[in-house]
Design an enzyme around this catalytic site. Structure first.
Site, mmCIF file in Angstrom:
data_model
loop_
_atom_site.group_PDB
_atom_site.id
_atom_site.type_symbol
_atom_site.label_atom_id
_atom_site.label_comp_id
_atom_site.label_asym_id
_atom_site.label_seq_id
_atom_site.Cartn_x
_atom_site.Cartn_y
_atom_site.Cartn_z
ATOM 1 C CG ASN A 144 -2.378 -7.255 5.171
ATOM 2 O OD1 ASN A 144 -1.847 -6.375 4.483
ATOM 3 N ND2 ASN A 144 -1.685 -8.262 5.666
ATOM 4 C CE LYS A 145 -1.630 -9.734 -1.119
ATOM 5 N NZ LYS A 145 -2.391 -9.491 -2.368
ATOM 6 C CG ASP B 166 -3.291 -3.795 1.087
ATOM 7 O OD1 ASP B 166 -2.896 -4.775 1.735
ATOM 8 O OD2 ASP B 166 -2.706 -3.334 0.103
ATOM 9 N NE ARG C 19 -3.146 -4.068 -6.717
ATOM 10 C CZ ARG C 19 -2.360 -4.796 -5.901
ATOM 11 N NH1 ARG C 19 -1.121 -4.414 -5.651
ATOM 12 N NH2 ARG C 19 -2.815 -5.895 -5.346
ATOM 13 C CB ALA D 241 -0.980 -0.029 1.170
ATOM 14 C CD GLN E 127 2.279 -10.832 -2.550
ATOM 15 O OE1 GLN E 127 2.077 -12.029 -2.357
ATOM 16 N NE2 GLN E 127 1.336 -10.046 -3.055
#
Ligand code: MRU
Length: 356
Positions: free
Chosen positions: A248-249, A238, A87, A49, A197
């Site tokens: 978040n992810k 994020d 995004r 982010a 990631q």
């Protein structure tokens, strides 16, 4: 860490370390137009982010350079709108574009909004956003580092490190803050399917910094916690809603549920720019869906039968009451977050949250 977001003022180019190729090779993706920036954001050349926000700020500079001729202003406005939508989940993208727009508004108020004056203002503001992001991450590291004990092993999900920010990191900033304070900290990096990631980026940057890191499959989390191998979880964010619900992810919420089960602290580390006061709770955070190919293939190899549908939601939302604390540049915020978040914004008087 290498410089991974570099604006070349002479050439008017943004050089981004291409995160798609790490750890195999360090190659730069060069952006010469706002469309190159949008491509870099959407294909994950750059991700995370705060790094998305910094990149978007430079994207505004390139959008202005692209917009020339008598109708440069409507062209710029259309380009900024496209950029802000590149995004959907990471709010720092809209936050950065809003901050650049605010600087355009300031010039308008002074009655001087010609192209050259705006270019100077945009260049200065993008550089400030990038510099401030590192300072903010260091403050997060300072506050969060104090939460960790000498000898702790921290589990993290995705990459919320230097690569995901302008430098130092948020979740990994907390780890770095503790290490800089002389504590011995080990990290377990969830591999973070499908873009990996954790395995590729978190492991890469921690190894470069000589911070001990072990990679584990996402589905090993319960076993590792049950074995007593984890003392604390720290993740990035994020978008954080006004009540503390945190996107978040994908997979983060599962880690939070497991942390609750095993009675482990679960911290979110993020700058105030990731908090979206206009989103009251997590149910209205838009969740990005990414291409199926990220799930059906590993590299060039298909691992899933042709024709089988796929879910590729990129983020999930962890309810606020599963979060032990939100580590920001203003300190560690505690539940109930509706109150502590507003107090943090009030305390940071120089930062008024922009309207999106
Ligand atoms: O899809 P990505 O790689 O952009 O997602 C990144 C994350 O979920 C990070 O944890 C988050 O942006 C915090 S980065 C400091």
């Amino acid at each position: 860490m290498v410089d991974h977001i570099c604006f070349d003022v002479e050439k008017c180019e943004l050089h981004l370390l291409d995160q798609r190729f790490l750890p195999e090779r360090e190659e730069y993706f060069i952006c010469r137009s706002v469309n190159d920036i949008i491509e870099a954001l959407q294909t994950m050349v750059v991700r995370g982010a705060p790094a998305i926000g910094v990149t978007a700020a430079w994207g505004c500079v390139l959008a202005l350079l692209d917009a020339n001729g008598s109708s440069w202003m409507p062209h710029l406005e259309a380009a900024l709108e496209n950029l802000a939508n590149a995004r959907p989940t990471a709010i720092n993208l809209r936050w950065a574009v809003a901050r650049m727009r605010a600087c355009q508004q300031q010039l308008k108020n002074k009655g001087n909004v010609d192209h050259d004056a705006l270019l100077s203002a945009f260049l200065a503001e993008a550089a400030t956003i990038q510099r401030e992001d590192v300072e903010i991450c260091r403050a997060i590291g300072h506050h969060g580092g104090a939460l960790l004990h000498d000898g702790d092993t921290v589990l993290t999900h995705c990459n919320a490190g230097a690569l995901a920010t302008a430098g130092y990191g948020t979740a990994l900033g907390v780890v770095r803050g503790a290490v800089d304070a002389g504590k011995h900290i080990c990290v377990i990096a969830d591999e973070t399917r499908p873009f990996l990631q954790g395995a590729r980026l978190t492991a890469w940057e921690l190894q470069k910094d000589h911070i001990p890191v072990t990679v584990a499959c996402d589905n090993a989390c319960a076993l590792l916690m049950g074995k007593g191998l984890v003392q604390c979880v720290v993740v990035g964010a994020d978008r954080i809603a006004a009540n503390g619900d945190t996107a978040n992810k994908i997979g983060t919420c599962g880690v939070a549920l497991l942390a609750r089960h095993f009675n482990l602290p679960f911290y979110v580390a993020a700058p105030l720019s990731t908090i979206d006061l206009s989103t009251s709770d997590g149910s209205s955070i838009p969740i990005e869906q990414r291409p199926e190919r990220e799930v059906t293939h590993v590299g060039q190899v298909r691992i899933c039968p042709e024709g089988v549908p796929v879910y590729n939601y990129a983020f999930d939302v962890t309810p606020a009451d599963y979060i032990s604390g939100i580590v920001t540049e203003m300190g560690v915020l505690r539940y109930p977050y509706t109150t502590s978040i507003r107090a943090a914004f009030r305390a940071k008087t120089t930062m008024t949250p922009p309207a999106f």
